[in-house]
Design an enzyme around this catalytic site. Structure first.
Site, PDB file in Angstrom:
ATOM      1  N   LYS A  60       0.774  -1.505   0.010  1.00  0.00           N
ATOM      2  CA  LYS A  60       0.017   0.044   0.879  1.00  0.00           C
ATOM      3  C   LYS A  60       0.695   1.346   0.157  1.00  0.00           C
ATOM      4  O   LYS A  60       0.208   2.375  -0.187  1.00  0.00           O
ATOM      5  CB  LYS A  60      -1.205  -0.021   1.388  1.00  0.00           C
ATOM      6  N   SER A  85      -9.313   1.764   7.846  1.00  0.00           N
ATOM      7  CA  SER A  85      -8.727   1.666   8.521  1.00  0.00           C
ATOM      8  C   SER A  85      -7.864   0.699   8.494  1.00  0.00           C
ATOM      9  O   SER A  85      -7.127  -0.027   9.382  1.00  0.00           O
ATOM     10  CB  SER A  85     -10.091   0.892   9.684  1.00  0.00           C
ATOM     11  N   ASP A 179       5.564 -16.312 -15.763  1.00  0.00           N
ATOM     12  CA  ASP A 179       4.972 -16.897 -16.843  1.00  0.00           C
ATOM     13  C   ASP A 179       3.739 -16.099 -16.614  1.00  0.00           C
ATOM     14  O   ASP A 179       2.333 -15.851 -16.955  1.00  0.00           O
ATOM     15  CB  ASP A 179       4.399 -18.040 -18.161  1.00  0.00           C
ATOM     16  N   GLY A 187     -10.835  -4.267  -3.489  1.00  0.00           N
ATOM     17  CA  GLY A 187     -10.652  -3.383  -4.969  1.00  0.00           C
ATOM     18  C   GLY A 187     -10.420  -3.216  -5.294  1.00  0.00           C
ATOM     19  O   GLY A 187     -10.771  -3.060  -6.824  1.00  0.00           O
ATOM     20  N   ASP A 217     -16.274 -11.268  -5.016  1.00  0.00           N
ATOM     21  CA  ASP A 217     -17.270 -10.453  -5.639  1.00  0.00           C
ATOM     22  C   ASP A 217     -16.588 -10.328  -6.288  1.00  0.00           C
ATOM     23  O   ASP A 217     -16.786 -10.315  -8.317  1.00  0.00           O
ATOM     24  CB  ASP A 217     -17.149  -9.431  -5.097  1.00  0.00           C
TER      25      ASP A 217
END
Lengths: 332, 332
Positions: A60, A85, A179, A187, A217
């Site tokens: 991050k 958070s 490869d 996200g 998702d």
């Protein structure tokens, strides 16, 4: 058509290379580790890109650092704000601190103490909100208004995607024969950056997302052809509960070759292997790439039979040893 | 006089450089990690040489590999033997396997299963003995006699000391500004190799040993001016219970600038920091260097006030997560 499509994405090889030039003096070039035991178990050559050793303990910092360094002087003076958070909040605090500008971090009540402590340690100004997303957004927008600071979204932001893409630039320079790259998806900021960089450099490369069953998702979105958000995410991998954004989804839709969905039990077993064989301390979100490569669904899928030299991004993150141990015990 | 003394040691810069050339194609050049949090806590710049990422999971592979590769063809064909239940046994098995020669490992009854498993995984032939040292030596000597194999002692052997010294060659090449190296001490093979290499390359460098209070025979030996062996070692750091040998003692006597003795509680706290801040999975013996640099006895000693850029060797080893967790819990 292809060229037009590319220009619609929030980042590209050029923005990722520029991000790399910008952040290079501030980030760690993280090592790539290998384990003959894990190669032998998986039947492939695995190359672990250890972002757990990045500053702030996670990839991050790359995106946050790029975002902060992309601000002009006037914007920068007013600071940055985010509501998170997680590791993005700590990374943004650290990047802001390095530039001597304020970072306002909206933290929902009930956030894990160790993560809040990290934000404070890195000099972020904590502003509490209720736990709901609407309260988080409301408080963030009030802070924006009052301070004139710039919102830095954890992943749905071109500067963030470009920053995270530098992981792939380094990895492909360190290990040319890769490869396939397996990247955890939440996200979508990391995998978007990695896919955009890696496929530009080496078009034949496969990009595979790893996702927990209880928060699948992205897998569902790929099937549906549109962003699916789940009413609730239920997985031990707390870093992988976010939904795709409108900037990350087009890249995931077009450039991610497949999503491997794994059970929490597989993630926990992979965590154990990371500790015992790779000697690296990872949180559940960190072990999912290894879990994916060892899963039956990956091994038995003929599409992935030719994946011989696989880069696995260990995204890092902050381990709470108590939680870790409870997970390991509960799996016995 | 000085020159004469040097020639009495079991290794020197030349033998260490030769070892490096010999083993380079087989070993990992392990990364050096840093943590700004740990720098800030310690008030120094710390550079962790991560031998936990070495093949076999510990620095022991360097020495074992050098010993095996130093054998002539006739010796090699008959194989190698050692009595050890620790990382040396696994390292020697792995080195022998790579050369396609047999490794006979005398293992005392009651040795931890995970360590025996490692020996077997790397192809070592396990021969059981009673737990006493006399039984171990007796069985080893019987195997030597029957097979014609070569005994490779875990530390009291010039080939082993030369191999371990390659840690310092790499570290000083990776981080030139290092002024101090802290090395865990047990039998003294690692610290002897490191001291011989580092002091030849950079005579001003300080070499400091880290030792647990419950097995502080090296500290006592330095005070007494002769090898002291303890009737019993009582420490959580099971990798640090051996006594100095007649080849390692002269180097420890002449070249180790000090011994920092730490309590088991300090080792456990340092292990926790390795996990949480450095993201590296270490066993107690692995965390002792960090424990030493954070200890009051180190911090308050005016001799070490000028140690600014400190290399800390994380020797590696094989973590039993259950034991680890019990230690962490018991310290709360």
């Amino acid at each position: 058509m292809e060229a037009k499509k590319r220009h619609e994405y929030a980042a590209d090889l050029s923005s990722i290379k520029k991000a790399h030039e910008r952040i290079k003096p501030y980030i760690h070039k993280t090592p790539v580790l290998t384990s003959e035991s894990l190669n032998s178990i998986s039947g492939r050559s695995l190359f672990f890109k250890c972002e757990c050793f990045q500053k702030g303990g996670a990839f991050k910092f790359r995106g946050a650092c790029n975002a902060v360094l992309s601000l002009d002087a006037e914007q920068a003076a007013k600071g940055v704000v985010t509501h998170s958070s997680g590791n993005h909040a700590a990374a943004l605090s650290l990047a802001a601190k390095m530039q001597g500008i304020p970072a306002y971090i909206v933290v929902p009540k009930g956030a894990p103490k160790c993560k809040v402590d990290n934000v404070i340690r890195y000099g972020g100004k904590v502003i509490w909100s209720e736990a709901t997303m609407s309260s988080r957004e409301e408080v963030a927008s009030r802070v924006l208004h009052e301070t004139g600071s710039v919102l830095i979204h954890p992943y749905n932001d071109g500067r963030i995607i470009s920053g995270q893409g530098t992981v792939a630039l380094e990895l492909l320079e360190q290990i040319q024969e890769i490869d396939t790259i397996i990247v955890p998806i939440s996200g979508g900021g990391l995998i978007s950056g990695v896919a955009l960089a890696a496929k530009s450099i080496k078009p034949s490369i496969r990009i595979i997302a790893a996702e927990p069953k209880g928060a699948d998702d992205a897998a569902q979105s790929k099937v549906a052809g549109r962003i699916i958000t789940l009413p609730v995410a239920n997985t031990i991998a707390d870093g992988l509960r976010a939904s795709l954004g409108d900037l990350t989804w087009p890249v995931v839709r077009d450039m991610v070759d497949g999503v491997v969905v794994v059970e929490d039990g597989e993630i926990i077993e992979a965590m154990r292997m990371c500790y015992e064989m790779l000697k690296v301390s990872v949180e559940p979100s960190g072990a999912i790439g290894l879990a994916a490569v060892l899963s039956t669904s990956f091994r038995s899928n003929p599409c992935w039979k030719d994946c011989k030299n696989i880069g696995i991004v260990l995204p890092g993150g902050n381990v709470d040893l108590g939680v870790l141990w409870d997970s390991l015990k509960s799996s016995e």
